[in-house]
Design an enzyme around this catalytic site. Structure first.
Site, PDB file in Angstrom:
ATOM      1  N   MET A  90     -47.620  39.154  -1.363  1.00 52.88           N
ATOM      2  CA  MET A  90     -47.760  38.459  -2.645  1.00 52.88           C
ATOM      3  C   MET A  90     -48.519  39.264  -3.700  1.00 52.88           C
ATOM      4  O   MET A  90     -49.067  38.693  -4.638  1.00 52.88           O
ATOM      5  CB  MET A  90     -48.430  37.097  -2.419  1.00 52.88           C
ATOM      6  CG  MET A  90     -47.687  36.200  -1.432  1.00 52.88           C
ATOM      7  SD  MET A  90     -45.923  35.958  -1.794  1.00 52.88           S
ATOM      8  CE  MET A  90     -46.050  34.653  -3.006  1.00 52.88           C
ATOM      9  N   ASN A 107     -37.310  43.962   0.059  1.00 51.29           N
ATOM     10  CA  ASN A 107     -38.096  42.744  -0.091  1.00 51.29           C
ATOM     11  C   ASN A 107     -37.204  41.543   0.194  1.00 51.29           C
ATOM     12  O   ASN A 107     -35.984  41.610   0.011  1.00 51.29           O
ATOM     13  CB  ASN A 107     -38.609  42.650  -1.539  1.00 51.29           C
ATOM     14  CG  ASN A 107     -39.381  41.371  -1.814  1.00 51.29           C
ATOM     15  OD1 ASN A 107     -40.279  41.001  -1.058  1.00 51.29           O
ATOM     16  ND2 ASN A 107     -39.031  40.682  -2.898  1.00 51.29           N
ATOM     17  N   HIS A 109     -36.756  37.581  -1.035  1.00 49.74           N
ATOM     18  CA  HIS A 109     -37.166  36.629  -2.072  1.00 49.74           C
ATOM     19  C   HIS A 109     -36.501  35.279  -1.776  1.00 49.74           C
ATOM     20  O   HIS A 109     -35.301  35.234  -1.496  1.00 49.74           O
ATOM     21  CB  HIS A 109     -36.738  37.132  -3.454  1.00 49.74           C
ATOM     22  CG  HIS A 109     -37.111  36.185  -4.550  1.00 49.74           C
ATOM     23  ND1 HIS A 109     -38.420  36.020  -4.942  1.00 49.74           N
ATOM     24  CD2 HIS A 109     -36.384  35.341  -5.301  1.00 49.74           C
ATOM     25  CE1 HIS A 109     -38.466  35.101  -5.902  1.00 49.74           C
ATOM     26  NE2 HIS A 109     -37.245  34.683  -6.140  1.00 49.74           N
TER      27      HIS A 109
HETATM   28  C1  GAR Z   1     -41.032  33.574   2.401  1.00 48.49           C
HETATM   29  O1  GAR Z   1     -40.351  32.421   2.004  1.00 48.49           O
HETATM   30  C2  GAR Z   1     -40.707  34.735   1.484  1.00 48.49           C
HETATM   31  O2  GAR Z   1     -39.379  34.736   1.040  1.00 48.49           O
HETATM   32  C3  GAR Z   1     -41.656  34.440   0.344  1.00 48.49           C
HETATM   33  O3  GAR Z   1     -42.841  34.025   0.957  1.00 48.49           O
HETATM   34  C4  GAR Z   1     -42.536  33.406   2.200  1.00 48.49           C
HETATM   35  C5  GAR Z   1     -43.341  34.100   3.269  1.00 48.49           C
HETATM   36  O4  GAR Z   1     -43.197  33.456   4.500  1.00 48.49           O
HETATM   37  N1  GAR Z   1     -41.847  35.609  -0.463  1.00 48.49           N
HETATM   38  C6  GAR Z   1     -42.179  35.556  -1.740  1.00 48.49           C
HETATM   39  O5  GAR Z   1     -42.347  34.511  -2.350  1.00 48.49           O
HETATM   40  C7  GAR Z   1     -42.361  36.906  -2.399  1.00 48.49           C
HETATM   41  N2  GAR Z   1     -42.729  36.745  -3.753  1.00 48.49           N
HETATM   42  P1  GAR Z   1     -43.555  34.229   5.857  1.00 48.49           P
HETATM   43  O6  GAR Z   1     -44.951  34.816   5.672  1.00 48.49           O
HETATM   44  O7  GAR Z   1     -43.542  33.149   6.899  1.00 48.49           O
HETATM   45  O8  GAR Z   1     -42.526  35.286   6.091  1.00 48.49           O
END
Ligand code: GAR
Length: 210
Positions: A90, A107, A109
């Site tokens: 993040m 990445n 998203h």
């Molecule tokens: C996921 O949904 C990913 O796509 C999102 O954060 C979550 C992480 O979950 N990513 C973003 O929002 C990037 N800006 P995780 O830690 O369980 O993989």
């Protein structure tokens, strides 16, 4: 096998999906290190349990983004990392870092890009009234959530959904498309041509209805 480093900030379920896939004998990549910018990230324990090296690089300990990104680079180099996967990481990366890892960093998203870049994608999808939502794996360019798309997974938006139920459905799609996208790229079957990803020899379509 391609040595990958995974950058996380949170629960690390996408990281865990990549680690699981990398455990398959024919997978073309191996996970060299998992790096978190948060010491309390739940994903760290998951990585350790899987026997993967971990590192915490707290962005708050650095005077600026350049110094933070340089520390990440050092750790990646120390583990022989050749390719980077952002998995719920993040922090915005500097132009220098993005340039150094050009076409060597991807990445995930939680939206069907180019719709809903940025945060709170699930609530924004509900507010917009879209009937399908999903997730995208893409090469990273300087510019948030921009870059050539490797794979997308679509899920229906149900009338009964709130942001949490929709997020859970999308996360299921994420766990399928991220390993698929990494497999395509690491095996050389997907590559960037003219800022689009072309795939050869697809056994499975990169855009899948989940
Ligand atoms: C996921 O949904 C990913 O796509 C999102 O954060 C979550 C992480 O979950 N990513 C973003 O929002 C990037 N800006 P995780 O830690 O369980 O993989």
């Amino acid at each position: 096998k391609l040595r990958i480093g995974i950058l996380i900030s949170g629960g690390g379920s996408n990281m865990a999906a990549l680690v699981k896939a990398a455990g398959e004998a024919d997978f073309p990549a191996e996970v060299a290190v998992v790096v978190s910018n948060r010491a309390g990230a739940g994903g760290l324990a998951k990585a350790e349990a899987a026997g993967i090296a971990t590192a915490v690089i707290d962005h708050k300990a650095f005077p600026d983004r350049e110094a933070f990104d340089a520390a990440i680079d050092e750790t990646l180099a120390a583990h022989g990392v050749e390719f980077v996967c952002l998995a719920g990481f993040m922090r915005l990366l500097t132009e220098g870092f993005v340039t150094r890892w050009h076409n060597r960093m991807i990445n995930i998203h939680p939206a069907l890009l180019p719709l809903f870049k940025g945060l709170n994608t699930h609530q924004r999808a509900l507010d917009a009234g879209v009937k399908f939502h999903g997730a995208t794996v893409h090469f990273v360019r300087f510019g948030m959530d921009e870059g050539p798309i490797i794979a997308q997974g679509a899920v229906p938006v149900l009338a009964s959904d709130d942001a949490a139920t929709l997020a859970a459905r999308v996360l299921g799609a994420e766990h399928r498309i991220y390993p698929l996208a990494l497999r395509l790229v690491a095996s050389g079957r997907a590559r960037v041509e003219g800022e689009k990803v072309v795939c050869e020899d697809m056994g499975e379509p990169p855009g899948a209805m989940i």
